[in-house]
Design a protein around this motif. Sequence first.
Motif, PDB file in Angstrom:
ATOM      1  N   THR A  47      37.667  32.227  12.483  1.00 13.16           N
ATOM      2  CA  THR A  47      38.407  33.001  13.478  1.00 13.16           C
ATOM      3  C   THR A  47      39.323  34.030  12.801  1.00 13.16           C
ATOM      4  O   THR A  47      39.575  35.094  13.366  1.00 13.16           O
ATOM      5  CB  THR A  47      39.222  32.085  14.406  1.00 13.16           C
ATOM      6  N   GLU A  75      48.785  39.964  18.010  1.00 13.40           N
ATOM      7  CA  GLU A  75      47.859  39.307  18.939  1.00 13.40           C
ATOM      8  C   GLU A  75      46.678  38.693  18.186  1.00 13.40           C
ATOM      9  O   GLU A  75      46.272  37.550  18.461  1.00 13.40           O
ATOM     10  CB  GLU A  75      47.341  40.314  19.968  1.00 13.40           C
ATOM     11  N   TRP A  98      47.734  35.589  16.123  1.00 14.18           N
ATOM     12  CA  TRP A  98      47.986  34.426  16.993  1.00 14.18           C
ATOM     13  C   TRP A  98      46.667  33.785  17.429  1.00 14.18           C
ATOM     14  O   TRP A  98      46.500  32.566  17.351  1.00 14.18           O
ATOM     15  CB  TRP A  98      48.785  34.862  18.211  1.00 14.18           C
ATOM     16  N   ALA A  99      45.725  34.609  17.883  1.00  9.84           N
ATOM     17  CA  ALA A  99      44.442  34.085  18.342  1.00  9.84           C
ATOM     18  C   ALA A  99      43.669  33.437  17.204  1.00  9.84           C
ATOM     19  O   ALA A  99      43.030  32.389  17.380  1.00  9.84           O
ATOM     20  CB  ALA A  99      43.615  35.196  18.985  1.00  9.84           C
ATOM     21  N   ALA A 128      39.031  32.330  21.833  1.00  8.71           N
ATOM     22  CA  ALA A 128      40.387  32.876  21.951  1.00  8.71           C
ATOM     23  C   ALA A 128      40.441  34.286  21.371  1.00  8.71           C
ATOM     24  O   ALA A 128      41.067  35.190  21.948  1.00  8.71           O
ATOM     25  CB  ALA A 128      41.386  31.969  21.241  1.00  8.71           C
ATOM     26  N   VAL A 129      39.768  34.500  20.244  1.00  6.71           N
ATOM     27  CA  VAL A 129      39.709  35.840  19.661  1.00  6.71           C
ATOM     28  C   VAL A 129      38.899  36.757  20.572  1.00  6.71           C
ATOM     29  O   VAL A 129      39.232  37.932  20.752  1.00  6.71           O
ATOM     30  CB  VAL A 129      39.106  35.798  18.246  1.00  6.71           C
ATOM     31  N   VAL A 138      41.131  38.132  23.322  1.00  8.35           N
ATOM     32  CA  VAL A 138      42.022  39.181  22.833  1.00  8.35           C
ATOM     33  C   VAL A 138      41.241  40.478  22.583  1.00  8.35           C
ATOM     34  O   VAL A 138      41.758  41.580  22.808  1.00  8.35           O
ATOM     35  CB  VAL A 138      42.733  38.709  21.547  1.00  8.35           C
TER      36      VAL A 138
END
Length: 283
Positions: free
Chosen positions: A56, A118, A121-122, A130-131, A134
Motif C-alpha cells: 500500500t 492523505e 494515512w491511507a 483504502a488507497v 483516496v
Amino acid sequence: MPYSVARRLLDAFPEGAFEGPASQGRTIYPPSTDGHRRMLIARRAGRTVEQRIHDTRVAADVPWGRARHLVERFPPTRGESGSGVGALYHGEARLDVLALIYTMIAEQARSLVPSLRELAWAAELGQETAVDIVCSLLDRTARLMLDQDLSVLREQATTALAAARVSPHPAARDHAERLSAMVTPHIPRRWERLRLDGVFDGAGQILDALLVMAEDGHAPGTRVRIAAGPHTGATATIISAAWEPTGPPRAYAVRPDGVASTIAADPDDLVVLAFRAQPRQEI
C-alpha cells in the motif's frame, strides 16, 4: 469503500457463480483457465500484514509506485480457448503508460492528486482499497484520458512532460526525463509501436478492473452472452468498459466468439455467464 463492505459485496457474488445482467454484480478477476494468473492472484491474497503495508505504501506513491502496484495487482492473461481473444492486461510498457498518464494529471490538474498527508494515512492502513478510495478521482480521470485519440494524448503528454522537466521537485524532473523517450520527436515510431502492441489497451484494462472495485461492473476478460442485436445468443468476452465521470460502466466493448472485431453493448444487453472451464487446446 471500506474493505469490510467490499468483502461482503464480493462474498455476495463469488467469482464464477454470478449469472445475470451485466448491469448488476461485480467481476474483478474473471475466472479462467489461466492457471498462472490464478496462482499470482492467490499469492497476493496470502500476503502477510507487513507485505500488505509495503504494497500500500507503493500504491500511494504517485506516479511510479501507483503504476507499478496496479500492474502487479492485475497481471496479464489471455482470452479463453475458442473465443478468438488474445492478450489482455498486457503490454511490456504498460507500467510506463500508466505512469505517464498519472504524471500528465499531476501537471495539468494537480488538485486531482491526493495530498501527501492523505496518501500516507491511507498507505499505513495496509488495505489497498483504502488507497483506492483516496485515489478514486485520480484513477477515474486516468481511465477517461486513455479514451482520447492517441494523437491528442501524445500532444498533451509532450506539453505536460516539458513542464515537469523544469519542476522544482527533483522527483518530478526525474520522472519526466525517463518518460520523455515515449513522446520525443527524435523517436517518432515509439508511440506508434506502443499503439500497435496494444499497450494502451492493456493499461486501460488494468484501470477498468480497478474501477469496478468501487462500482458494480465487470472487468475485461469476463465471459458474457449477448441478449440483443445482430449477435443475439452469441457468447462473447468483455474487452473494455466505457466510463462516465461518475458511476458504473455505461457500456462495454465485447468481442463475440469467432468474430474479428469488437462491438459496443449496453450492460442490460449482456448476461454475465457463470464460469464453466473449458480445457485449453494445445497448439
